[in-house]
Design an enzyme around this catalytic site. Structure first.
Site, PDB file in Angstrom:
ATOM      1  N   ARG A 119       0.840  -1.191   0.000  1.00  0.00           N
ATOM      2  CA  ARG A 119       0.000   0.000   0.000  1.00  0.00           C
ATOM      3  C   ARG A 119       0.876   1.243   0.000  1.00  0.00           C
ATOM      4  NH1 ARG A 119      -2.860   0.579   4.681  1.00  0.00           N
ATOM      5  NH2 ARG A 119      -4.181   2.124   3.682  1.00  0.00           N
ATOM      6  N   LYS A 184       3.664  -7.434  11.768  1.00  0.00           N
ATOM      7  CA  LYS A 184       2.874  -7.686  10.552  1.00  0.00           C
ATOM      8  C   LYS A 184       3.070  -9.104  10.014  1.00  0.00           C
ATOM      9  CE  LYS A 184       1.601  -5.343   6.314  1.00  0.00           C
ATOM     10  NZ  LYS A 184       1.351  -4.003   5.804  1.00  0.00           N
ATOM     11  N   ARG A 315      -1.523   5.780  12.912  1.00  0.00           N
ATOM     12  CA  ARG A 315      -0.663   5.001  13.784  1.00  0.00           C
ATOM     13  C   ARG A 315      -1.068   5.226  15.228  1.00  0.00           C
ATOM     14  NH1 ARG A 315       4.034   8.719  12.746  1.00  0.00           N
ATOM     15  NH2 ARG A 315       3.760  10.342  14.289  1.00  0.00           N
TER      16      ARG A 315
END
Ligand code: BTN
Length: 317
Positions: A119, A184, A315
């Site tokens: 992204r 992640k 964030r």
């Protein structure tokens, strides 16, 4: 000679002599030796020991069409056409070259991507045989509102496919990162191919770190983890589970949109109750889940603000 055939002969990690490989492939030992030298182009390290032969320094499980299909339930399999490629630039790009043959879902997996995309223009590190790079293409009826929440549903499909593995702190970071213990595990890139007046052709790309070697770390700019840290699922089993879950959820999404997924999504919401701020610094507050269109809700001193996934990144503050 197809180098993938050679990799599959070596995939067990055992030593194989040049003559044994030559016999299996129907070529000379010299031809074997030449092909072996090509494997470094895939990032594969081949050890050669005099008197014993050749082996991969790390065994790998190659993607296998039959094994993946065997792991998908018959109903899901019916509407789906599955394609495997050794190497593409990006599965999200390459899938557009696959002609349709009446299927509802076209699925492309690659062993390696030379220009994997993440992204916001980031690269997606995509070494050979270590992870899963999957794109799913399908048509979606309706205008722009029909797309609302799609990328969140894709993240949820990935998380749900892994649910039985009891991965600690499995979470979804809005809009669609899949995290384990705050690192992640998988990312999703939704792209639209050509806008029809009556609907969209959607490509959902999923990258899941399966057994990524730590030497890739310097290329990755965020904390990451791999499925192999938590599970012994091989890549084929994992691919089957992901594809089945994605198709199942996309079927439901096409009928009813994001609404029915909202509660389940919120149960996995990484930001829930945390202080968050937009990356451009324009807004900060407390994350308050998502609305029925998949927008992030942020409680600020000036009231609740709605943030659209296409607009910004967030964030934890
Ligand atoms: C992200 O979190 O930044 C999204 C990553 C998406 C990666 C996948 S891998 C398969 C597909 N092909 C690509 O080039 N990107 C997606």
């Amino acid at each position: 000679m197809n180098p993938i055939t050679l990799v599959s002969l070596l995939s067990d990690g055992n030593f194989h002599s040049g003559s044994e490989l030559g016999r299996a492939l129907g070529v000379s030992r010299t031809a074997v030796w030449k092909s072996l030298s090509l494997l470094s182009g895939f990032g594969l390290e081949v050890e050669s020991v005099k008197g014993r032969g050749y082996r991969l320094s790390r065994p790998i499980e190659l993607l296998d069409q039959d094994r993946i299909m065997a792991g998908i339930d018959p109903e899901t399999k019916e509407g789906l056409s599955l394609h495997l490629a050794p190497e593409v630039d990006s599965t999200n790009t390459a899938i557009s070259t696959i002609e349709r043959s009446g299927e509802r879902y076209t699925v492309l997996l690659a062993e390696k991507q030379t220009a994997g995309r993440g992204r916001r223009g980031r690269q997606w590190v995509s070494p050979f045989g270590q992870n899963l790079y999957i794109s799913v293409r399908f048509d979606l009826q309706g205008g722009p509102e029909a797309l609302a929440g799609l990328s969140l549903v894709a993240g949820l499909a990935v998380a749900d496919a892994l649910q039985s593995l009891s991965i600690p702190a499995l979470a979804l970071k809005w809009p669609n990162d899949v995290l384990a213990e705050g690192r992640k595990l998988a990312g999703i890139l939704v792209e639209l191919q050509g806008e029809a007046t009556t609907g969209w052709t959607v490509v959902v790309g999923v990258g899941l770190n399966h057994s990524m070697e730590t030497d890739q770390s310097e290329l990755i700019d965020q904390p990451w983890t791999s499925l192999a840290e938590y599970s012994d699922w091989g890549r084929n089993k994992c691919a089957a589970a992901l594809i089945a879950s994605l198709v199942f959820k996309f079927d439901e999404f096409q009928l009813a949109g994001f609404g029915p997924f909202r509660e389940r999504w919120m149960a996995l919401d990484f930001f829930s109750g945390k202080s968050v701020q937009l990356l451009d610094g324009s807004l900060s507050g407390q994350a308050g889940g998502v609305d029925a269109a998949g927008n992030l809700l942020i409680e600020t001193v000036a009231g609740t603000k709605t943030v659209n996934a296409g607009e910004v990144s967030v964030r934890a503050g």
